[in-house]
Design a protein around this motif. Structure first.
Motif, PDB file in Angstrom:
ATOM      1  N   ILE A  88     -19.787  67.057 -12.205  1.00 14.75           N
ATOM      2  CA  ILE A  88     -19.997  68.225 -13.057  1.00 14.75           C
ATOM      3  C   ILE A  88     -19.750  69.501 -12.255  1.00 14.75           C
ATOM      4  O   ILE A  88     -19.164  70.472 -12.758  1.00 14.75           O
ATOM      5  N   THR A  89     -20.176  69.504 -11.006  1.00 11.29           N
ATOM      6  CA  THR A  89     -19.903  70.656 -10.138  1.00 11.29           C
ATOM      7  C   THR A  89     -18.404  70.873  -9.991  1.00 11.29           C
ATOM      8  O   THR A  89     -17.916  72.014 -10.087  1.00 11.29           O
ATOM      9  N   ASP A  90     -17.656  69.807  -9.765  1.00 15.25           N
ATOM     10  CA  ASP A  90     -16.193  69.931  -9.676  1.00 15.25           C
ATOM     11  C   ASP A  90     -15.616  70.510 -10.966  1.00 15.25           C
ATOM     12  O   ASP A  90     -14.707  71.354 -10.930  1.00 15.25           O
ATOM     13  N   ILE A  91     -16.117  70.029 -12.110  1.00 10.38           N
ATOM     14  CA  ILE A  91     -15.622  70.522 -13.394  1.00 10.38           C
ATOM     15  C   ILE A  91     -15.830  72.028 -13.502  1.00 10.38           C
ATOM     16  O   ILE A  91     -14.914  72.776 -13.873  1.00 10.38           O
ATOM     17  N   VAL A  92     -17.027  72.477 -13.166  1.00 13.45           N
ATOM     18  CA  VAL A  92     -17.330  73.908 -13.263  1.00 13.45           C
ATOM     19  C   VAL A  92     -16.460  74.708 -12.301  1.00 13.45           C
ATOM     20  O   VAL A  92     -15.844  75.726 -12.679  1.00 13.45           O
ATOM     21  N   GLU A  93     -16.360  74.263 -11.049  1.00 16.03           N
ATOM     22  CA  GLU A  93     -15.614  75.027 -10.048  1.00 16.03           C
ATOM     23  C   GLU A  93     -14.117  75.056 -10.354  1.00 16.03           C
ATOM     24  O   GLU A  93     -13.458  76.096 -10.216  1.00 16.03           O
ATOM     25  N   ILE A  94     -13.567  73.936 -10.778  1.00 20.39           N
ATOM     26  CA  ILE A  94     -12.138  73.893 -11.107  1.00 20.39           C
ATOM     27  C   ILE A  94     -11.838  74.766 -12.317  1.00 20.39           C
ATOM     28  O   ILE A  94     -10.850  75.521 -12.337  1.00 20.39           O
ATOM     29  N   THR A  95     -12.700  74.674 -13.336  1.00 24.05           N
ATOM     30  CA  THR A  95     -12.473  75.452 -14.552  1.00 24.05           C
ATOM     31  C   THR A  95     -12.574  76.945 -14.267  1.00 24.05           C
ATOM     32  O   THR A  95     -11.780  77.752 -14.780  1.00 24.05           O
ATOM     33  N   LYS A  96     -13.537  77.343 -13.448  1.00 19.12           N
ATOM     34  CA  LYS A  96     -13.641  78.751 -13.052  1.00 19.12           C
ATOM     35  C   LYS A  96     -12.420  79.168 -12.239  1.00 19.12           C
ATOM     36  O   LYS A  96     -11.880  80.269 -12.431  1.00 19.12           O
ATOM     37  N   GLY A  97     -11.980  78.293 -11.333  1.00 20.22           N
ATOM     38  CA  GLY A  97     -10.818  78.615 -10.510  1.00 20.22           C
ATOM     39  C   GLY A  97      -9.563  78.814 -11.334  1.00 20.22           C
ATOM     40  O   GLY A  97      -8.688  79.616 -10.965  1.00 20.22           O
ATOM     41  N   LYS A  98      -9.470  78.103 -12.445  1.00 12.06           N
ATOM     42  CA  LYS A  98      -8.322  78.252 -13.347  1.00 12.06           C
ATOM     43  C   LYS A  98      -8.507  79.407 -14.330  1.00 12.06           C
ATOM     44  O   LYS A  98      -7.644  79.642 -15.185  1.00 12.06           O
ATOM     45  N   LYS A  99      -9.649  80.108 -14.231  1.00 15.67           N
ATOM     46  CA  LYS A  99      -9.975  81.229 -15.120  1.00 15.67           C
ATOM     47  C   LYS A  99      -9.972  80.797 -16.584  1.00 15.67           C
ATOM     48  O   LYS A  99      -9.460  81.497 -17.478  1.00 15.67           O
ATOM     49  N   ARG A 100     -10.603  79.650 -16.824  1.00 14.09           N
ATOM     50  CA  ARG A 100     -10.676  79.120 -18.184  1.00 14.09           C
ATOM     51  C   ARG A 100     -12.137  78.848 -18.536  1.00 14.09           C
ATOM     52  O   ARG A 100     -12.477  77.795 -19.074  1.00 14.09           O
ATOM     53  N   THR A 101     -12.994  79.799 -18.244  1.00 15.87           N
ATOM     54  CA  THR A 101     -14.426  79.573 -18.410  1.00 15.87           C
ATOM     55  C   THR A 101     -14.833  79.350 -19.868  1.00 15.87           C
ATOM     56  O   THR A 101     -15.922  78.824 -20.126  1.00 15.87           O
ATOM     57  N   GLU A 102     -13.982  79.725 -20.826  1.00 17.00           N
ATOM     58  CA  GLU A 102     -14.300  79.422 -22.216  1.00 17.00           C
ATOM     59  C   GLU A 102     -14.402  77.917 -22.445  1.00 17.00           C
ATOM     60  O   GLU A 102     -15.042  77.459 -23.399  1.00 17.00           O
ATOM     61  N   ARG A 103     -13.799  77.147 -21.539  1.00 21.01           N
ATOM     62  CA  ARG A 103     -13.859  75.690 -21.646  1.00 21.01           C
ATOM     63  C   ARG A 103     -15.181  75.111 -21.132  1.00 21.01           C
ATOM     64  O   ARG A 103     -15.405  73.910 -21.195  1.00 21.01           O
ATOM     65  N   LEU A 104     -16.050  75.974 -20.644  1.00 19.45           N
ATOM     66  CA  LEU A 104     -17.386  75.560 -20.225  1.00 19.45           C
ATOM     67  C   LEU A 104     -18.440  75.917 -21.266  1.00 19.45           C
ATOM     68  O   LEU A 104     -19.594  75.489 -21.146  1.00 19.45           O
ATOM     69  N   GLU A 105     -18.063  76.657 -22.285  1.00 21.54           N
ATOM     70  CA  GLU A 105     -19.024  77.081 -23.294  1.00 21.54           C
ATOM     71  C   GLU A 105     -19.447  75.895 -24.165  1.00 21.54           C
ATOM     72  O   GLU A 105     -18.662  74.976 -24.407  1.00 21.54           O
ATOM     73  N   TRP A 106     -20.697  75.943 -24.596  1.00 30.62           N
ATOM     74  CA  TRP A 106     -21.193  74.837 -25.422  1.00 30.62           C
ATOM     75  C   TRP A 106     -22.254  75.291 -26.422  1.00 30.62           C
ATOM     76  O   TRP A 106     -23.044  76.169 -26.143  1.00 30.62           O
ATOM     77  N   ASP A 107     -22.198  74.679 -27.591  1.00 31.99           N
ATOM     78  CA  ASP A 107     -23.259  74.757 -28.592  1.00 31.99           C
ATOM     79  C   ASP A 107     -24.015  73.432 -28.658  1.00 31.99           C
ATOM     80  O   ASP A 107     -25.157  73.391 -29.104  1.00 31.99           O
ATOM     81  N   ILE A 108     -23.334  72.360 -28.232  1.00 32.31           N
ATOM     82  CA  ILE A 108     -23.907  71.010 -28.224  1.00 32.31           C
ATOM     83  C   ILE A 108     -23.519  70.359 -26.912  1.00 32.31           C
ATOM     84  O   ILE A 108     -22.363  70.473 -26.473  1.00 32.31           O
ATOM     85  N   VAL A 109     -24.466  69.685 -26.270  1.00 31.13           N
ATOM     86  CA  VAL A 109     -24.153  68.875 -25.096  1.00 31.13           C
ATOM     87  C   VAL A 109     -24.701  67.471 -25.306  1.00 31.13           C
ATOM     88  O   VAL A 109     -25.886  67.306 -25.638  1.00 31.13           O
ATOM     89  N   LYS A 110     -23.842  66.473 -25.142  1.00 38.43           N
ATOM     90  CA  LYS A 110     -24.306  65.094 -25.011  1.00 38.43           C
ATOM     91  C   LYS A 110     -24.530  64.873 -23.532  1.00 38.43           C
ATOM     92  O   LYS A 110     -23.609  64.835 -22.740  1.00 38.43           O
ATOM     93  N   LEU A 111     -25.803  64.764 -23.138  1.00 40.02           N
ATOM     94  CA  LEU A 111     -26.142  64.704 -21.719  1.00 40.02           C
ATOM     95  C   LEU A 111     -25.495  63.520 -21.014  1.00 40.02           C
ATOM     96  O   LEU A 111     -25.272  62.458 -21.598  1.00 40.02           O
TER      97      LEU A 111
END
Length: 376
Positions: A229-252
């Motif tokens: 999950i850390t890799d997902i967050v860091e890679i997505t931020k690095g690609k400047k696509r933080t909208e892809r981290l937004e959530w209204d629902i999370v399946k844990l």
């Protein structure tokens, strides 16, 4: 409207997505109920899905995704689905899979021990060899190696492969009101790592729904540990696509395991790794819902509180206290609507975004937790 349905299966996963246009997608299938035990509170998954398909006059799913080949994500799937690999899995009462979604590791992995897992792997391999009815996520070098060993032309199968950071072509916002953004698995991690790990190599996606120009976002996290999950967050931020981290629902991830929050369980609350804290506290939207596909959360000092296996009370406390603006929106599949009589958890997705529904005693369903529309 669209709907997401999470089924009470203990520590096991199955989520059905019903689109407004009638298409149906299933993430994982684990029919875990003991059919010989009338006191087993887990649902009869096969019957639940058959009843829904019958009501829709269908005998297939548009997509069935097996996020990884652990038994709590596929149990009894080989009894339920029509498989293309052999006639013994093809009877009139079996449910068809138009397109099978799997991580690349589901094709290449050598360490599958359970026979049913091996059968599903053979199904994925069979479809990939035939060049249809499958989508594979990530492009590790070992998939090329597998193709070479099995006399499969990798270049002719590239259209069946979708890497992290891309959208599988089976659905689109314009045509279906939904798109799936692939967060994991990462081809780079698989290429550099000599050991395949199902939890680290599982399919993790952000799902964006659109209804009346309102967007609602869900993240389906499979069994990813906090490192992935850390890799997902860091890679997505690095690609400047933080909208892809937004959530209204999370399946844990992993049935509310503390290891999906941080390295140490803690005595009362798991301290999140920095990227997990950011994902849940910065990118969650107002009125968000978190779903733990798990057994009931153990109380402090109870026998279950000492279990190594999830769910972990300390992780649940983090989500309820820090990740949500209303702790009531933390939903546990084996506790909904009550622990003594769990029922499928249905989340309606429409112009009011995500709303949890109650099972109605009469025809129709009453929505709870409705909130005013927001811009997408």
């Amino acid at each position: 409207m669209h709907k997401m349905t999470f089924f009470p299966l203990g520590n096991a996963d199955c989520c059905r997505i019903d689109l407004d246009n009638g298409k149906k997608i299933l993430f994982d299938y684990a029919d875990t109920r003991n059919r010989d035990d009338d006191d087993d509170l887990r649902c009869d998954l096969e019957q639940e899905l058959r009843d829904d398909l019958d009501e829709s006059d269908r005998d297939s799913f548009d997509v069935v995704a097996f996020t990884h080949l652990d038994e709590d994500h596929y149990k009894r799937a080989t009894e339920f689905f029509w498989l293309e690999q052999a006639k013994k899995y093809q009877s009139d009462d079996r449910i068809r899979i138009d397109t099978m979604w799997v991580p690349a590791a589901a094709i290449t992995e050598d360490g599958i021990e359970k026979e049913e897992g091996k059968i599903l792997q053979k199904e994925a391999q069979h479809r990939f060899k035939n060049g249809k009815g499958i989508r594979v996520f990530s492009r590790p070098g070992r998939l090329k190696d597998w193709c070479k060993k099995n006399d499969v032309d990798f270049e002719e199968r590239k259209h069946l492969i979708t890497d992290a950071g891309q959208l599988p072509p089976e659905f689109s916002l314009d045509d279906d009101g939904v798109e799936f953004f692939v967060h994991s698995p990462f081809a780079k991690r698989l290429d550099e790592n000599n050991v395949e790990d199902r939890n680290q190599d599982a399919i993790v996606m952000q799902v964006t729904f659109r209804f009346d120009d309102i967007e609602t976002k869900a993240i389906l996290m499979a069994d990813a540990p906090h490192e992935v999950i850390t890799d997902i967050v860091e890679i997505t931020k690095g690609k400047k696509r933080t909208e892809r981290l937004e959530w209204d629902i999370v399946k844990l991830s992993h049935h509310c395991s503390y290891l999906s929050v941080g390295p140490d369980k803690g005595s009362d609350k798991t301290e999140p790794a920095e990227a997990i804290k950011e994902l849940f506290e910065d990118y969650g939207q107002e009125g968000g819902v978190i779903v733990s596909t798990s057994k009931p959360i153990p109380g402090k000092g109870t026998k279950g509180d000492n279990d190594t296996d999830p769910p972990h009370r300390q992780a649940a406390n983090y989500y309820k206290d820090d990740a949500l603006d209303d702790a009531k929106n933390f939903k546990v599949t084996m506790e909904h609507p009550k622990e003594s009589a769990p029922q499928p958890l249905v989340i309606k997705i429409d112009e009011s975004k995500a709303t949890v529904q109650k099972r109605a005693a009469v025809a129709g369903a009453a929505a709870v937790g409705t909130r005013p529309p927001r811009a997408g």
